[in-house]
Scaffold this motif. Structure first.
Motif, PDB file in Angstrom:
ATOM      1  N   SER A  78       0.827  -1.204   0.000  1.00 45.62           N
ATOM      2  CA  SER A  78       0.000   0.000   0.000  1.00 45.62           C
ATOM      3  C   SER A  78       0.859   1.251   0.000  1.00 45.62           C
ATOM      4  CB  SER A  78      -0.881   0.010   1.244  1.00 45.62           C
ATOM      5  OG  SER A  78      -0.069   0.192   2.381  1.00 45.62           O
ATOM      6  N   CYS A  79       2.156   1.093   0.071  1.00 45.95           N
ATOM      7  CA  CYS A  79       2.950   2.296   0.301  1.00 45.95           C
ATOM      8  C   CYS A  79       3.510   2.847  -1.002  1.00 45.95           C
ATOM      9  CB  CYS A  79       4.045   2.020   1.306  1.00 45.95           C
ATOM     10  SG  CYS A  79       5.094   0.663   0.861  1.00 45.95           S
ATOM     11  N   ALA A 138      13.216   1.335  10.461  1.00 44.18           N
ATOM     12  CA  ALA A 138      12.198   1.179   9.405  1.00 44.18           C
ATOM     13  C   ALA A 138      10.828   1.443  10.023  1.00 44.18           C
ATOM     14  CB  ALA A 138      12.237  -0.247   8.841  1.00 44.18           C
ATOM     15  N   GLY A 139       9.793   1.410   9.191  1.00 42.78           N
ATOM     16  CA  GLY A 139       8.449   1.641   9.703  1.00 42.78           C
ATOM     17  C   GLY A 139       8.074   0.620  10.764  1.00 42.78           C
ATOM     18  N   ALA A 140       8.312  -0.648  10.466  1.00 41.26           N
ATOM     19  CA  ALA A 140       7.944  -1.705  11.410  1.00 41.26           C
ATOM     20  C   ALA A 140       8.706  -1.530  12.731  1.00 41.26           C
ATOM     21  CB  ALA A 140       8.241  -3.071  10.805  1.00 41.26           C
ATOM     22  N   GLU A 143       7.054   1.166  14.619  1.00 41.12           N
ATOM     23  CA  GLU A 143       5.844   0.686  15.296  1.00 41.12           C
ATOM     24  C   GLU A 143       6.215   0.018  16.623  1.00 41.12           C
ATOM     25  OE1 GLU A 143       3.805  -2.025  12.669  1.00 41.12           O
ATOM     26  OE2 GLU A 143       4.127  -0.656  11.003  1.00 41.12           O
ATOM     27  N   HIS A 172      -1.788  -2.960   7.771  1.00 37.68           N
ATOM     28  CA  HIS A 172      -0.610  -3.642   7.230  1.00 37.68           C
ATOM     29  C   HIS A 172      -0.167  -4.700   8.239  1.00 37.68           C
ATOM     30  CE1 HIS A 172       3.671  -3.925   5.996  1.00 37.68           C
ATOM     31  NE2 HIS A 172       3.180  -3.641   4.814  1.00 37.68           N
ATOM     32  N   THR A 174       2.519  -5.526   9.461  1.00 41.61           N
ATOM     33  CA  THR A 174       3.502  -5.175  10.496  1.00 41.61           C
ATOM     34  C   THR A 174       2.823  -4.665  11.768  1.00 41.61           C
ATOM     35  OG1 THR A 174       3.727  -3.031   9.425  1.00 41.61           O
ATOM     36  CG2 THR A 174       5.449  -4.660   8.971  1.00 41.61           C
ATOM     37  N   THR A 216      -3.905   3.716  10.442  1.00 40.93           N
ATOM     38  CA  THR A 216      -3.145   4.213   9.295  1.00 40.93           C
ATOM     39  C   THR A 216      -4.092   5.128   8.533  1.00 40.93           C
ATOM     40  OG1 THR A 216      -2.110   2.040   9.183  1.00 40.93           O
ATOM     41  CG2 THR A 216      -1.790   3.477   7.285  1.00 40.93           C
ATOM     42  N   THR A 220      -4.739   1.284   4.440  1.00 44.42           N
ATOM     43  CA  THR A 220      -4.108   0.467   3.397  1.00 44.42           C
ATOM     44  C   THR A 220      -5.080   0.111   2.270  1.00 44.42           C
ATOM     45  OG1 THR A 220      -4.544  -1.516   4.634  1.00 44.42           O
ATOM     46  CG2 THR A 220      -2.401  -0.515   4.953  1.00 44.42           C
ATOM     47  N   ASP A 245       0.207   5.075  12.248  1.00 46.36           N
ATOM     48  CA  ASP A 245       1.154   4.458  11.319  1.00 46.36           C
ATOM     49  C   ASP A 245       1.302   5.408  10.132  1.00 46.36           C
ATOM     50  OD1 ASP A 245       2.181   3.104   9.093  1.00 46.36           O
ATOM     51  OD2 ASP A 245       1.352   1.179   9.700  1.00 46.36           O
ATOM     52  N   ALA A 247       2.997   5.338   7.379  1.00 47.22           N
ATOM     53  CA  ALA A 247       3.493   4.836   6.092  1.00 47.22           C
ATOM     54  C   ALA A 247       2.840   5.569   4.918  1.00 47.22           C
ATOM     55  CB  ALA A 247       3.243   3.342   5.974  1.00 47.22           C
ATOM     56  N   ASN A 269       7.703   6.814   7.797  1.00 45.96           N
ATOM     57  CA  ASN A 269       8.676   6.035   7.028  1.00 45.96           C
ATOM     58  C   ASN A 269       9.433   7.036   6.142  1.00 45.96           C
ATOM     59  OD1 ASN A 269       6.130   4.661   7.604  1.00 45.96           O
ATOM     60  ND2 ASN A 269       7.170   2.840   6.839  1.00 45.96           N
ATOM     61  N   HIS A 271      11.699   6.639   4.192  1.00 42.44           N
ATOM     62  CA  HIS A 271      11.998   6.083   2.873  1.00 42.44           C
ATOM     63  C   HIS A 271      10.754   6.079   1.984  1.00 42.44           C
ATOM     64  CE1 HIS A 271      11.219   3.173   6.005  1.00 42.44           C
ATOM     65  NE2 HIS A 271      10.586   2.434   5.116  1.00 42.44           N
ATOM     66  N   LYS A 272       9.605   6.488   2.520  1.00 44.61           N
ATOM     67  CA  LYS A 272       8.403   6.535   1.684  1.00 44.61           C
ATOM     68  C   LYS A 272       7.979   7.979   1.456  1.00 44.61           C
ATOM     69  CE  LYS A 272       6.894   2.065   3.284  1.00 44.61           C
ATOM     70  NZ  LYS A 272       5.982   1.340   4.144  1.00 44.61           N
ATOM     71  N   HIS A 278      15.249   3.127   0.155  1.00 41.92           N
ATOM     72  CA  HIS A 278      14.479   1.979   0.636  1.00 41.92           C
ATOM     73  C   HIS A 278      15.079   0.733   0.031  1.00 41.92           C
ATOM     74  CE1 HIS A 278      11.296  -0.680   1.675  1.00 41.92           C
ATOM     75  NE2 HIS A 278      10.417   0.266   1.968  1.00 41.92           N
TER      76      HIS A 278
HETATM   77  C1  LIG Z   1       0.760   0.814   6.211  1.00 41.37           C
HETATM   78  C2  LIG Z   1       2.154   0.317   6.430  1.00 41.37           C
HETATM   79  N1  LIG Z   1       2.610   0.215   7.694  1.00 41.37           N
HETATM   80  C3  LIG Z   1       3.858  -0.201   7.955  1.00 41.37           C
HETATM   81  C4  LIG Z   1       4.722  -0.567   6.941  1.00 41.37           C
HETATM   82  C5  LIG Z   1       6.084  -1.071   7.321  1.00 41.37           C
HETATM   83  O1  LIG Z   1       7.068  -0.173   6.966  1.00 41.37           O
HETATM   84  P1  LIG Z   1       8.576  -0.638   6.655  1.00 41.37           P
HETATM   85  O2  LIG Z   1       8.546  -1.363   5.352  1.00 41.37           O
HETATM   86  O3  LIG Z   1       9.356   0.631   6.603  1.00 41.37           O
HETATM   87  O4  LIG Z   1       9.011  -1.502   7.812  1.00 41.37           O
HETATM   88  C6  LIG Z   1       4.282  -0.464   5.606  1.00 41.37           C
HETATM   89  C7  LIG Z   1       5.143  -0.798   4.446  1.00 41.37           C
HETATM   90  O5  LIG Z   1       5.684  -1.740   4.176  1.00 41.37           O
HETATM   91  C8  LIG Z   1       2.972  -0.024   5.345  1.00 41.37           C
HETATM   92  O6  LIG Z   1       2.505   0.080   4.089  1.00 41.37           O
END
Ligand SMILES: Cc1ncc(COP(=O)(O)O)c(C=O)c1O
Length: 330
Positions: A78-79, A138-140, A143, A172, A174, A216, A220, A245, A247, A269, A271-272, A278
């Motif tokens: 979704s990102c 990273a995003g995860a 979180e 997502h 994660t 989010t 997503t 979140d 992202a 994120n 990187h997004k 990324h």
């Molecule tokens: C809605 C959402 N949350 C969290 C993540 C996790 O981010 P990352 O890939 O930087 O760990 C993503 C992307 O992969 C995402 O689309």
């Protein structure tokens, strides 16, 4: 694309007797005798015999097989995989950033620390938060860090029965994974047919065992969550915190701020929505922001500005989570 090289293994380009370089022969009999015979190979390694232009053309042609943001658009889940302006890559590659040692004395890296601190402040402004840490990878990872902050907050009040995190079914993967890794129990809340959170389904899930609700926005499914204000009021009423979140922050960047919508903790994120690279699982960056009152739980070390205007790396544990990444993160 050169047909002579395309689609071939470098072994198929091998011609007996060809060499790319002439190396000095250091393997004197004495040197070989010093190596235990059990460790000596019996046969020469089966390396391809190729001249230097063949090697260069082979790998250059192979590199042209990569599909990436420089060759075309690609979505990832979704990102948004955005294009990084080359000037940003160039600046990040300046030796005054790239060649620093993470343990260098702070007095010798004041410029880099100022850039780091300024980014913490800029993200706080963008997110409507009080403070940001740039440490998560990273995003995860953001979180996980954010949920650990939330856990630490509840524990600091002696409220140890808050063990649940409410996660929309559109989230997502994660989100529930991070909640589980943070030692919290995941409770799913249903979405309406339009893809947004079903507030009536959320209501009965809220009680004094809930630590946080993760959302989010846009979610997503690509939908803007229109009930955030009401959801935040309900969640706060139940004594839990709101996690954003980030992202998918892109579409509201500079227009609306998670902090103003009632979110207490968030990640972005970089990187997004912004310009860090990324890769597959990294190197990314998932800075975490918190509203006023939660700053003390953020991880250490952190970059702070002293009263005299100089920058320092603080590492005084206090109520902080402690370290969640190598030094200051990516
Ligand atoms: C809605 C959402 N949350 C969290 C993540 C996790 O981010 P990352 O890939 O930087 O760990 C993503 C992307 O992969 C995402 O689309």
């Amino acid at each position: 694309m050169n047909k002579e090289y395309y689609g071939k293994l470098i072994y198929e380009l091998s011609r007996h007797g060809r060499r790319g370089a002439s190396l000095p022969d250091n393997a004197t009999p004495d040197a070989l005798a010093a190596i235990p015979s059990a460790l000596l190979r019996k046969n020469a390694p089966g390396l391809p015999e190729v001249d230097e232009p063949a090697v260069v053309r082979h790998y250059t042609n192979m590199s042209a097989n990569n599909f990436g943001v420089d060759t075309g658009f690609y979505p990832l889940g979704s990102c948004t995989m955005k294009y990084n302006p080359k000037i940003n890559e160039e600046i990040a590659g300046y030796s005054s950033f790239a060649d620093l040692h993470p343990l260098q004395p702070a007095s010798t890296v004041q410029g880099a620390l100022e850039a780091y601190w300024t980014l913490q402040k800029a993200l706080s402004e963008i997110g409507g938060m009080s403070e940001f840490t740039l440490n998560p990878f990273a995003g995860a990872h953001g979180e996980l860090t954010g949920l650990m902050v939330i856990r630490a907050y509840h524990e600091s009040r002696g409220d140890s029965k808050r063990v649940k995190v409410i996660v929309p079914d559109s989230a997502h993967g994660t989100n529930p994974a991070s909640a589980a890794v943070a030692g919290l129990k995941v409770v799913e809340v249903k979405s309406l047919p339009d893809g947004t959170v079903d507030i009536e389904a959320l209501r009965p899930l809220l009680d004094d065992t809930v630590a946080a609700m993760m959302m989010t926005n846009p979610n997503t499914a690509g939908m803007f969550e229109h009930g955030v204000k009401e959801i935040a009021e309900m969640v706060h009423e139940a004594g839990a915190l709101m996690y954003y979140d980030g992202a998918n922050l892109n579409p509201m960047l500079g227009i609306a701020r998670p902090g103003d919508m009632g979110f207490d903790v968030m990640h972005i994120n970089l990187h997004k929505t912004f310009s860090t690279p990324h890769g597959g699982g990294g190197p990314g960056s998932g800075p975490v922001g918190v509203r006023k009152g939660l700053e003390c739980f953020l991880p250490e070390p952190r970059v702070c500005r002293r009263d005299d205007g100089t920058f320092a790396i603080s590492d005084d544990s206090g109520e902080s989570l402690g370290s969640i990444s190598a030094t200051l993160g990516n």
